[in-house]
Design a protein around this motif. Sequence first.
Motif, mmCIF file in Angstrom:
data_model
loop_
_atom_site.group_PDB
_atom_site.id
_atom_site.type_symbol
_atom_site.label_atom_id
_atom_site.label_comp_id
_atom_site.label_asym_id
_atom_site.label_seq_id
_atom_site.Cartn_x
_atom_site.Cartn_y
_atom_site.Cartn_z
ATOM 1 N N ALA A 97 0.822 -1.208 0.000
ATOM 2 C CA ALA A 97 0.000 0.000 0.000
ATOM 3 C C ALA A 97 0.855 1.256 0.000
ATOM 4 O O ALA A 97 0.546 2.242 -0.700
ATOM 5 C CB ALA A 97 -0.933 -0.002 1.209
ATOM 6 N N ARG A 98 1.933 1.240 0.747
ATOM 7 C CA ARG A 98 2.790 2.419 0.838
ATOM 8 C C ARG A 98 3.476 2.714 -0.499
ATOM 9 O O ARG A 98 3.525 3.864 -0.942
ATOM 10 C CB ARG A 98 3.844 2.205 1.925
ATOM 11 N N VAL A 99 4.003 1.673 -1.148
ATOM 12 C CA VAL A 99 4.704 1.860 -2.423
ATOM 13 C C VAL A 99 3.797 2.499 -3.455
ATOM 14 O O VAL A 99 4.162 3.485 -4.117
ATOM 15 C CB VAL A 99 5.254 0.514 -2.942
ATOM 16 N N TYR A 100 2.589 1.962 -3.603
ATOM 17 C CA TYR A 100 1.705 2.481 -4.654
ATOM 18 C C TYR A 100 0.994 3.762 -4.218
ATOM 19 O O TYR A 100 0.716 4.635 -5.054
ATOM 20 C CB TYR A 100 0.744 1.391 -5.113
ATOM 21 N N GLY A 101 0.735 3.897 -2.941
ATOM 22 C CA GLY A 101 0.197 5.162 -2.456
ATOM 23 C C GLY A 101 1.145 6.314 -2.706
ATOM 24 O O GLY A 101 0.728 7.415 -3.086
ATOM 25 N N ASP A 102 2.440 6.066 -2.520
ATOM 26 C CA ASP A 102 3.442 7.103 -2.767
ATOM 27 C C ASP A 102 3.506 7.492 -4.239
ATOM 28 O O ASP A 102 3.963 8.592 -4.581
ATOM 29 C CB ASP A 102 4.821 6.637 -2.301
ATOM 30 N N LEU A 103 3.060 6.585 -5.142
ATOM 31 C CA LEU A 103 3.037 6.881 -6.577
ATOM 32 C C LEU A 103 1.745 7.575 -7.002
ATOM 33 O O LEU A 103 1.566 7.886 -8.178
ATOM 34 C CB LEU A 103 3.206 5.591 -7.378
ATOM 35 N N GLY A 104 0.855 7.803 -6.051
ATOM 36 C CA GLY A 104 -0.399 8.489 -6.363
ATOM 37 C C GLY A 104 -1.558 7.567 -6.670
ATOM 38 O O GLY A 104 -2.631 8.033 -7.079
ATOM 39 N N VAL A 105 -1.379 6.261 -6.478
ATOM 40 C CA VAL A 105 -2.468 5.317 -6.701
ATOM 41 C C VAL A 105 -3.404 5.357 -5.491
ATOM 42 O O VAL A 105 -2.944 5.384 -4.344
ATOM 43 C CB VAL A 105 -1.922 3.889 -6.897
ATOM 44 N N GLU A 106 -4.713 5.356 -5.741
ATOM 45 C CA GLU A 106 -5.663 5.300 -4.631
ATOM 46 C C GLU A 106 -5.663 3.885 -4.050
ATOM 47 O O GLU A 106 -5.991 2.916 -4.749
ATOM 48 C CB GLU A 106 -7.074 5.662 -5.097
ATOM 49 N N VAL A 107 -5.295 3.769 -2.807
ATOM 50 C CA VAL A 107 -5.257 2.464 -2.132
ATOM 51 C C VAL A 107 -5.878 2.607 -0.746
ATOM 52 O O VAL A 107 -5.776 3.661 -0.110
ATOM 53 C CB VAL A 107 -3.815 1.915 -2.008
ATOM 54 N N HIS A 108 -6.514 1.521 -0.295
ATOM 55 C CA HIS A 108 -7.115 1.493 1.038
ATOM 56 C C HIS A 108 -6.738 0.176 1.699
ATOM 57 O O HIS A 108 -7.016 -0.897 1.147
ATOM 58 C CB HIS A 108 -8.636 1.602 0.957
ATOM 59 N N VAL A 109 -6.110 0.243 2.851
ATOM 60 C CA VAL A 109 -5.784 -0.965 3.605
ATOM 61 C C VAL A 109 -7.019 -1.409 4.372
ATOM 62 O O VAL A 109 -7.639 -0.607 5.082
ATOM 63 C CB VAL A 109 -4.600 -0.723 4.562
ATOM 64 N N LEU A 110 -7.384 -2.692 4.218
ATOM 65 C CA LEU A 110 -8.574 -3.238 4.856
ATOM 66 C C LEU A 110 -8.188 -4.310 5.871
ATOM 67 O O LEU A 110 -7.223 -5.049 5.678
ATOM 68 C CB LEU A 110 -9.499 -3.865 3.813
#
Length: 363
Positions: A97-110
């Motif tokens: 989640a952190r890697v892709y969140g840092d690239l601007g991808v919308e991610v949600h940890v569930l």
Amino acid sequence: MQTRFDIIVVGAGMAGASLAARLGGKASVLVIEAEEHPGYHATGRSAAFWTESYGGPRVQPLTAASGAELRALGVLAPRSALTLGRTGEQADVERFARVYGDLGVEVHVLDRAGIAARVPGLRGGWASGVLEPSTCDIDVATLHQHYLAAARREGVEIRCRAGLRRATRSAQGWLLALADGTEVTCDVLANAAGAWADPVARLAGARPLGIAPYRRTVAQLAVGRPVPGDLPLVLDVGETFYFKPEHGRLWLSPHDETPSVACDAAPEEIDVALAIDRLENVVDWPVERVEHRWAGLRSFAPDRLPVYGFDPADPAFFWFAGQGGFGIQTAPAAAVLGAALLLGEKGGDVDPAPYVPDRFVTV
């Protein structure tokens, strides 16, 4: 019949078709295809989806840059993706989640409740996950036909049953002998041959880059409970399976990467059985029957990044290969980038530096 072209593209799959569509109208272009119809191999066997985490963070810029065109063409359908983690894999899930969140991808940890709400019948042992709401299914056939039609409208000639048999290089350019018995000439030879990229390079006297084909298996299953139409694309952080709904059925892959020669790939029973075993460890859905199974070849360069650019030893040989399993979702941006490099123009917002073949030159 025209025999002289500025550029000849080897391969009429998604890579060759999209590249030719961008080149048409700016150069005289011929696309040569060994099979009876374009897209017989990897393109025609893809269970494609558009998800920014697929292919890794260095491929993500190409995926992100392709989204607008894919949406404008109407070939995307909302899906979402859910990457699951087992108990003990929380750190991997958070890192993902952190890697892709840092690239601007919308991610949600569930948490467990969040993933179970989206995957009915989820078995124990699955503790967390990452949801990517932007993920979509791709209508691969429509996209491929769009590029073929666009290329033809711009004057590109596409010849099937015309595989490359011999390539001779001279100061005047390339002389190619084709399987249909004809000979053609061009200034630049563009290698978009997928699993056959290295064999094409050898025919042309270029040094192969180590682009290797790997078999990927997919099975269509009927299961003993309704498959939710809004089920996400479900993957795991360890990359051992993925599955998604398809018209009331389930498409399932064991996420296999079995080394292969370039060939007409066929599924192995052991891989289908492995996929089902992995599915049964995720959900309690009884598998009633395997309705269809198929396999395709995904081709990777040694560093698993695509290769776009002129060969370091021959400025008349162009690489457009090594797209792995992400060639469909990155096709628009890759074609813009590839055409710009071929024509010496500026193209798109994606930095070509990570993908140029010069990276394989050893000093």
